[in-house]
Design a protein around this motif. Sequence first.
Motif, PDB file in Angstrom:
ATOM      1  N   PHE A  34       6.883  67.872  -3.416  1.00  0.00           N
ATOM      2  CA  PHE A  34       6.266  66.693  -2.833  1.00  0.00           C
ATOM      3  C   PHE A  34       6.068  65.636  -3.926  1.00  0.00           C
ATOM      4  CE2 PHE A  34       4.877  70.492  -0.650  1.00  0.00           C
ATOM      5  CZ  PHE A  34       5.062  70.189   0.690  1.00  0.00           C
ATOM      6  N   THR A  35       6.512  64.423  -3.652  1.00  0.00           N
ATOM      7  CA  THR A  35       6.310  63.314  -4.573  1.00  0.00           C
ATOM      8  C   THR A  35       5.317  62.367  -3.915  1.00  0.00           C
ATOM      9  OG1 THR A  35       8.528  63.571  -5.478  1.00  0.00           O
ATOM     10  CG2 THR A  35       7.449  61.472  -5.846  1.00  0.00           C
ATOM     11  N   ILE A  36       4.096  62.334  -4.437  1.00  0.00           N
ATOM     12  CA  ILE A  36       3.011  61.614  -3.785  1.00  0.00           C
ATOM     13  C   ILE A  36       2.849  60.213  -4.360  1.00  0.00           C
ATOM     14  CG2 ILE A  36       0.550  61.672  -3.213  1.00  0.00           C
ATOM     15  CD1 ILE A  36       0.737  64.758  -3.492  1.00  0.00           C
ATOM     16  N   ILE A  37       2.774  60.098  -5.679  1.00  0.00           N
ATOM     17  CA  ILE A  37       2.666  58.794  -6.347  1.00  0.00           C
ATOM     18  C   ILE A  37       3.743  58.714  -7.416  1.00  0.00           C
ATOM     19  CG2 ILE A  37       1.234  57.304  -7.794  1.00  0.00           C
ATOM     20  CD1 ILE A  37      -1.218  58.466  -6.443  1.00  0.00           C
TER      21      ILE A  37
ATOM     22  N   GLY B  66       2.391  64.660  -8.014  1.00  0.00           N
ATOM     23  CA  GLY B  66       3.264  65.419  -7.132  1.00  0.00           C
ATOM     24  C   GLY B  66       2.621  66.734  -6.752  1.00  0.00           C
ATOM     25  N   ALA B  67       3.374  67.579  -6.082  1.00  0.00           N
ATOM     26  CA  ALA B  67       2.871  68.889  -5.690  1.00  0.00           C
ATOM     27  C   ALA B  67       4.047  69.818  -5.462  1.00  0.00           C
ATOM     28  CB  ALA B  67       2.012  68.797  -4.432  1.00  0.00           C
ATOM     29  N   ALA B  68       3.780  71.107  -5.594  1.00  0.00           N
ATOM     30  CA  ALA B  68       4.759  72.140  -5.266  1.00  0.00           C
ATOM     31  C   ALA B  68       4.119  73.100  -4.283  1.00  0.00           C
ATOM     32  CB  ALA B  68       5.211  72.885  -6.517  1.00  0.00           C
ATOM     33  N   GLY B  69       4.812  73.355  -3.182  1.00  0.00           N
ATOM     34  CA  GLY B  69       4.371  74.326  -2.195  1.00  0.00           C
ATOM     35  C   GLY B  69       5.376  75.458  -2.127  1.00  0.00           C
ATOM     36  N   GLN B  70       4.895  76.694  -2.225  1.00  0.00           N
ATOM     37  CA  GLN B  70       5.806  77.831  -2.289  1.00  0.00           C
ATOM     38  C   GLN B  70       5.249  79.030  -1.528  1.00  0.00           C
ATOM     39  OE1 GLN B  70       7.105  76.518  -6.846  1.00  0.00           O
ATOM     40  NE2 GLN B  70       6.665  78.672  -6.451  1.00  0.00           N
ATOM     41  N   PRO B  71       6.114  79.763  -0.853  1.00  0.00           N
ATOM     42  CA  PRO B  71       5.688  81.025  -0.241  1.00  0.00           C
ATOM     43  C   PRO B  71       5.533  82.089  -1.310  1.00  0.00           C
ATOM     44  CG  PRO B  71       8.029  80.708   0.059  1.00  0.00           C
ATOM     45  CD  PRO B  71       7.528  79.467  -0.598  1.00  0.00           C
TER      46      PRO B  71
ATOM     47  N   GLY C 107       0.416  85.080  -4.844  1.00  0.00           N
ATOM     48  CA  GLY C 107      -0.526  85.401  -3.788  1.00  0.00           C
ATOM     49  C   GLY C 107       0.165  85.971  -2.568  1.00  0.00           C
ATOM     50  N   THR C 108      -0.553  86.021  -1.463  1.00  0.00           N
ATOM     51  CA  THR C 108      -0.034  86.629  -0.243  1.00  0.00           C
ATOM     52  C   THR C 108       0.313  85.613   0.837  1.00  0.00           C
ATOM     53  OG1 THR C 108      -2.307  86.930   0.565  1.00  0.00           O
ATOM     54  CG2 THR C 108      -1.312  88.771  -0.648  1.00  0.00           C
ATOM     55  N   ASP C 109       0.030  84.310   0.599  1.00  0.00           N
ATOM     56  CA  ASP C 109       0.291  83.272   1.580  1.00  0.00           C
ATOM     57  C   ASP C 109       0.967  82.078   0.917  1.00  0.00           C
ATOM     58  OD1 ASP C 109      -1.121  84.454   3.932  1.00  0.00           O
ATOM     59  OD2 ASP C 109      -2.871  84.227   2.622  1.00  0.00           O
ATOM     60  N   TYR C 110       1.509  81.192   1.737  1.00  0.00           N
ATOM     61  CA  TYR C 110       2.010  79.918   1.233  1.00  0.00           C
ATOM     62  C   TYR C 110       0.890  79.239   0.454  1.00  0.00           C
ATOM     63  CZ  TYR C 110       3.985  75.162   1.330  1.00  0.00           C
ATOM     64  OH  TYR C 110       4.474  73.911   0.983  1.00  0.00           O
ATOM     65  N   ALA C 111       1.203  78.658  -0.706  1.00  0.00           N
ATOM     66  CA  ALA C 111       0.175  78.058  -1.552  1.00  0.00           C
ATOM     67  C   ALA C 111       0.726  76.803  -2.216  1.00  0.00           C
ATOM     68  CB  ALA C 111      -0.295  79.054  -2.600  1.00  0.00           C
ATOM     69  N   MET C 112      -0.185  76.009  -2.785  1.00  0.00           N
ATOM     70  CA  MET C 112       0.221  74.722  -3.348  1.00  0.00           C
ATOM     71  C   MET C 112      -0.515  74.452  -4.663  1.00  0.00           C
ATOM     72  SD  MET C 112       0.217  70.924  -1.572  1.00  0.00           S
ATOM     73  CE  MET C 112       1.540  71.395  -0.440  1.00  0.00           C
ATOM     74  N   ILE C 113       0.221  73.851  -5.584  1.00  0.00           N
ATOM     75  CA  ILE C 113      -0.371  73.330  -6.810  1.00  0.00           C
ATOM     76  C   ILE C 113      -0.097  71.831  -6.869  1.00  0.00           C
ATOM     77  CG2 ILE C 113      -0.384  75.418  -8.217  1.00  0.00           C
ATOM     78  CD1 ILE C 113       2.302  74.668  -9.335  1.00  0.00           C
ATOM     79  N   MET C 114      -1.068  71.080  -7.399  1.00  0.00           N
ATOM     80  CA  MET C 114      -0.940  69.642  -7.567  1.00  0.00           C
ATOM     81  C   MET C 114      -0.556  69.362  -9.012  1.00  0.00           C
ATOM     82  SD  MET C 114      -1.781  68.927  -4.474  1.00  0.00           S
ATOM     83  CE  MET C 114      -1.900  67.137  -4.463  1.00  0.00           C
ATOM     84  N   ALA C 115       0.279  68.339  -9.227  1.00  0.00           N
ATOM     85  CA  ALA C 115       0.811  68.061 -10.556  1.00  0.00           C
ATOM     86  C   ALA C 115       0.568  66.607 -10.949  1.00  0.00           C
ATOM     87  CB  ALA C 115       2.307  68.355 -10.597  1.00  0.00           C
ATOM     88  N   ILE C 116       0.288  66.396 -12.239  1.00  0.00           N
ATOM     89  CA  ILE C 116       0.199  65.066 -12.823  1.00  0.00           C
ATOM     90  C   ILE C 116       1.218  65.009 -13.950  1.00  0.00           C
ATOM     91  CG2 ILE C 116      -1.326  63.308 -13.803  1.00  0.00           C
ATOM     92  CD1 ILE C 116      -3.682  65.211 -12.989  1.00  0.00           C
ATOM     93  N   LEU C 117       2.104  64.027 -13.898  1.00  0.00           N
ATOM     94  CA  LEU C 117       3.130  63.847 -14.927  1.00  0.00           C
ATOM     95  C   LEU C 117       2.894  62.525 -15.632  1.00  0.00           C
ATOM     96  CD1 LEU C 117       6.297  64.979 -12.949  1.00  0.00           C
ATOM     97  CD2 LEU C 117       5.298  66.158 -14.897  1.00  0.00           C
ATOM     98  N   GLY C 118       2.971  62.538 -16.959  1.00  0.00           N
ATOM     99  CA  GLY C 118       2.707  61.340 -17.736  1.00  0.00           C
ATOM    100  C   GLY C 118       3.793  60.284 -17.588  1.00  0.00           C
ATOM    101  N   GLY C 119       3.387  59.015 -17.591  1.00  0.00           N
ATOM    102  CA  GLY C 119       4.333  57.896 -17.561  1.00  0.00           C
ATOM    103  C   GLY C 119       4.765  57.536 -16.158  1.00  0.00           C
ATOM    104  N   ASP C 120       5.165  56.280 -15.984  1.00  0.00           N
ATOM    105  CA  ASP C 120       5.645  55.861 -14.670  1.00  0.00           C
ATOM    106  C   ASP C 120       7.000  56.464 -14.333  1.00  0.00           C
ATOM    107  OD1 ASP C 120       3.528  54.212 -13.699  1.00  0.00           O
ATOM    108  OD2 ASP C 120       4.111  52.666 -15.123  1.00  0.00           O
ATOM    109  N   ASP C 121       7.833  56.727 -15.364  1.00  0.00           N
ATOM    110  CA  ASP C 121       9.138  57.337 -15.097  1.00  0.00           C
ATOM    111  C   ASP C 121       9.167  58.811 -15.465  1.00  0.00           C
ATOM    112  OD1 ASP C 121       9.173  57.311 -17.856  1.00  0.00           O
ATOM    113  OD2 ASP C 121      11.096  56.274 -18.033  1.00  0.00           O
ATOM    114  N   ALA C 122       7.989  59.355 -15.832  1.00  0.00           N
ATOM    115  CA  ALA C 122       7.838  60.791 -16.141  1.00  0.00           C
ATOM    116  C   ALA C 122       8.851  61.277 -17.168  1.00  0.00           C
ATOM    117  CB  ALA C 122       7.927  61.624 -14.870  1.00  0.00           C
ATOM    118  N   GLY C 123       9.200  60.409 -18.102  1.00  0.00           N
ATOM    119  CA  GLY C 123      10.075  60.821 -19.192  1.00  0.00           C
ATOM    120  C   GLY C 123      11.538  60.863 -18.847  1.00  0.00           C
ATOM    121  N   GLY C 124      11.893  60.428 -17.644  1.00  0.00           N
ATOM    122  CA  GLY C 124      13.294  60.308 -17.291  1.00  0.00           C
ATOM    123  C   GLY C 124      13.928  61.544 -16.692  1.00  0.00           C
ATOM    124  N   GLY C 125      13.188  62.611 -16.466  1.00  0.00           N
ATOM    125  CA  GLY C 125      13.794  63.758 -15.801  1.00  0.00           C
ATOM    126  C   GLY C 125      13.388  65.084 -16.397  1.00  0.00           C
TER     127      GLY C 125
END
Length: 316
Positions: free
Chosen positions: A32-35, A58-63, A121-139
Amino acid sequence: MTPDIVRYGELRPCKTAFIDAHTPGSDRKENFTIIGGGVSESADQFVHITTPHGFNIGAAGQPPKCRNSLHSHRTAEVFFVLSGRWRFFWGRHGDAGEVVLEEGDIIDIPTGIFRGFENIGTDYAMIMAILGGDDAGGGVIWAPQVIEDAADHGLVLGANGKLYDTKRGERLPAGVGPMPKLTEAELADYPEMSPMQVVGWGVRRYWDMVALAKDKPVKVIGATGIIRDRPGFEVDLITRSSATETRHRHDRPSVLMPAKGHWKLVWEGGETVLAPGDTASVPGGLDHAAWPSMEGEAALYHVVATDDPAGPSAIG
């Protein structure tokens, strides 16, 4: 001016965001790309808020048992666990160290090391992410074996940073070669950090932070934070006992992300309620305040850019 709000239930996932999207064990994750544009390699990735903030959310959701493959970034990568139980691991082959994080815990991963994460874990779960910079270092910089495994399952990353699915008949455009793998000499620049280095420096437990935030918000990441890093943004944790109804403003956009409980966000001319998984971007110059709107446990992460460069984090 009004805040931009992305609700958890309105998040639009991308299942083909990265080179390991077809690799068994990593092929069920959602990105997920939020901002900001983040570091997604797929044209299918939807960006919810495009306004520059000086950082990306951003965020990552995974089973269960799904993992994100070993990679590195040129700018900071910070995660907090929204739900579930997660194992973070690092090193050239992912065996230099690992740590398990629970809901609300946060990790600031140093740049220049390969890292991955897995839902244990035992269920679908999510972590939220913060990446530095507006371009997040280019990849993203992938460990060589990740690129090799992806090719075996039909995905090729071009030197232009875009993915091509050979199983769908896609080919690299004329004049564009594959993303080169790191050489052994280049890999020597990626340290094998010990658990003491990574965990001792960059991991903070939720309940410890709640204790520190009893009377006022605790600065989690910043020049004076309990993680003394200056990655181009600061992160605070606000709890029920440290929240205030007094309105304030910032000279740049700030972001509110509830980790626990429901929060009332008010500004001139409006109000709303935020729940865990929601993300609110408050424009610079807008007077606002947030406090718990219901009984029970409540904690909220607050992120704002600083004038520090968004470049590599260094363990201090």
